[in-house]
Write an enzyme that holds these catalytic residues in place. Structure first.
Site, PDB file in Angstrom:
ATOM      1  CD  GLN A 261      -2.751  -1.027  -0.196  1.00  0.00           C
ATOM      2  OE1 GLN A 261      -3.470  -0.081  -0.497  1.00  0.00           O
ATOM      3  NE2 GLN A 261      -2.574  -2.060  -1.010  1.00  0.00           N
ATOM      4  CG  HIS A 264      -1.470   2.360  -3.935  1.00  0.00           C
ATOM      5  ND1 HIS A 264      -1.852   2.142  -5.233  1.00  0.00           N
ATOM      6  CD2 HIS A 264      -1.914   1.287  -3.231  1.00  0.00           C
ATOM      7  CE1 HIS A 264      -2.501   0.987  -5.317  1.00  0.00           C
ATOM      8  NE2 HIS A 264      -2.546   0.449  -4.123  1.00  0.00           N
ATOM      9  CD  GLU A 329      -8.396   1.633   0.778  1.00  0.00           C
ATOM     10  OE1 GLU A 329      -8.765   1.604  -0.417  1.00  0.00           O
ATOM     11  OE2 GLU A 329      -7.338   2.186   1.142  1.00  0.00           O
ATOM     12  CG  HIS A 330      -6.848  -2.399   1.885  1.00  0.00           C
ATOM     13  ND1 HIS A 330      -6.321  -1.206   1.436  1.00  0.00           N
ATOM     14  CD2 HIS A 330      -7.591  -2.891   0.864  1.00  0.00           C
ATOM     15  CE1 HIS A 330      -6.711  -0.983   0.199  1.00  0.00           C
ATOM     16  NE2 HIS A 330      -7.495  -1.987  -0.170  1.00  0.00           N
ATOM     17  CG  ASP A 363      -5.186  -4.008  -4.321  1.00  0.00           C
ATOM     18  OD1 ASP A 363      -6.217  -3.565  -3.795  1.00  0.00           O
ATOM     19  OD2 ASP A 363      -4.050  -3.579  -4.057  1.00  0.00           O
ATOM     20  CG  HIS A 422     -50.789  15.518   3.688  1.00  0.00           C
ATOM     21  ND1 HIS A 422     -50.425  16.718   3.174  1.00  0.00           N
ATOM     22  CD2 HIS A 422     -49.749  14.667   3.444  1.00  0.00           C
ATOM     23  CE1 HIS A 422     -49.216  16.630   2.634  1.00  0.00           C
ATOM     24  NE2 HIS A 422     -48.784  15.385   2.775  1.00  0.00           N
TER      25      HIS A 422
END
Length: 436
Positions: A261, A264, A329-330, A363, A422
């Site tokens: 990661q 990235h 996230e992971h 991934d 109504h």
């Protein structure tokens, strides 16, 4: 190799962890203004603005917007050109992603209550979805599969892919992935102008109902600004991984999982938590030895130095407390009985169970979607899936008797809110008692 070292027993641990994991979504005013100008130009001038921005930003010489559209034969040609091993990998990954997401498809349902009133939910797919795919150096065919296939499984009528082609260069693997995923239309336009075109439509780019897919700061800001006109998947922050390890996994494996990661970008975050101090030292040694072997060594070093961490916890229970605090996230649970420990996880985008399940498999080809909530938004949001491309409509169908009973409930509630129309609308449906 430089990275942060923390221990939960330290007096300043909470403050240090908060500072390390903080991510500012403060908007760049200049970017927001520029994006707003681009969106306005596309809304007002359509294809003319698309051609102008494409030529300026992507260094192209397009004369007419029709030149931006790729026929399906171009996608098939790209599929035929890529190495056979890459084609087979794309096709096998696509099959796994398709199979997984087919289980997410929601079906319509209905029932009748005791008065015969029909109640239910009708599930329908979006008419058209737009997929943004980065171009140039940042080419991710895996993202094409992850974004397009759930839409196709959901039954979306048309999937439109937009992607820039800097200097007129197209990425064959991205085009091949579009062919494998069954993308209906590909248009080589990118940036905020592509997002604006998808939101409002031009003569060449059809307006869509939802825009998904990653992009740079201009794309993210454009998605933010068009939200409401169309749906979007999310405004994603940098990639994150949190690894919890009991100290029994090969430290080289854990080091590389963190790097997967960190590579990235410089803002990505990779954190290891363990109750084993010696193991943390072993992983640190593995990181120092392995980082020079990486193509993106400089990015990994910067990421780990700025936002990476090795954290010593008291025990595995405390590790799980940190998991739910960070809502990563992971999440890798590299430990014995990982499936049991996973039951303690309340907040995570994706959970990878055991020592032989690195995040990298998710991934590309495991099956679940790799578009995941970042920046602790896993507390309230979920991975991209088929449900993001389906809508739900409520069904209500009353019999005369059912309408009469419901009206007797609705009328006093409506009058308590001073909504006379109504109340009277409901009261018209109340059955009158037969005269004696």
């Amino acid at each position: 190799m430089k990275t942060h070292r923390l221990a939960t027993t330290e007096a300043d641990f909470d403050a240090r962890l908060a500072a390390l994991t903080a991510w500012s979504e403060e908007r760049d005013a200049e970017v927001a203004t520029r994006v707003s100008e681009i969106i306005r130009a596309v809304r007002e001038r359509g294809d003319e603005a698309l051609v102008e921005y494409t030529n300026r930003f992507d260094r192209r010489n397009v004369q007419h917007a029709s030149e931006l559209v790729l026929g399906k034969e171009v996608l098939q040609a790209a599929l035929a050109r890529i190495p056979q091993a890459h084609r087979e990998a794309l096709e096998m990954a696509a099959e796994r992603v398709r199979e997984y997401h087919s289980r997410q498809r929601q079906e319509s349902w209905q029932y009748h209550d005791e008065d015969g009133t029909l109640l239910g939910q009708q599930v329908t797919p979006l008419d058209r979805a737009g997929l943004y795919v980065p171009g140039g150096k940042a080419a991710y065919p895996s993202s094409v599969l992850m974004n397009a296939l759930p839409a196709k499984v959901a039954g979306v009528g048309e999937v439109v892919l937009v992607s820039p082609a800097p200097d007129g260069v197209l990425n064959d693997t991205v085009l091949a992935a579009a062919a494998v995923a069954g993308v209906d239309r590909v248009i080589t336009v990118g940036g905020a102008q592509a997002v604006a075109a998808l939101a409002w439509g031009t003569d060449t780019v059809p307006a869509v109902d939802k825009i998904v897919g990653p992009g740079n700061i201009y794309v993210a800001e454009a998605k933010r600004q068009v939200f409401g006109k169309v749906g979007i998947d999310m405004i994603a922050g940098p990639s994150e991984i949190l690894v919890v390890c009991d100290g029994k996994t090969d430290p080289d494996w854990i080091a590389m999982d963190l790097f997967s990661q960190a590579e990235h970008d410089e803002e990505a975050q990779a954190i290891l938590v363990s109750p084993d101090a010696d193991f943390l030292d072993q992983v640190a040694a593995s990181m120092a030895r392995l980082v020079p072997t990486l193509e993106r060594e400089d990015i990994v070093r910067t990421s780990m130095a700025n936002r990476g961490a090795l954290i010593l916890a008291r025990d595995l229970d405390e590790c799980m407390v940190l998991v739910n605090r960070l809502a990563p996230e992971h999440l890798e649970l590299s430990m014995d009985d990982a499936e049991q420990w996973a039951k303690k996880v309340r907040h995570a985008g994706a959970i990878f169970l055991g020592r032989h399940t690195p995040e990298a498999l998710g991934d590309y080809c495991a099956g679940p979607n790799h578009v995941l909530p970042t920046s602790a938004t896993a507390r309230f949001s979920s991975p991209l899936g088929v449900y993001d491309f389906q809508k739900r409509s409520s069904l209500i169908g009353c019999t005369p008797a059912g309408a009469s009973r419901l009206a007797s409930i609705a009328s006093p509630l409506a009058r308590s809110e001073s909504l006379t129309a109504h109340a009277r609308s409901a009261e018209y449906r109340i059955l009158k008692a037969p005269e004696a």
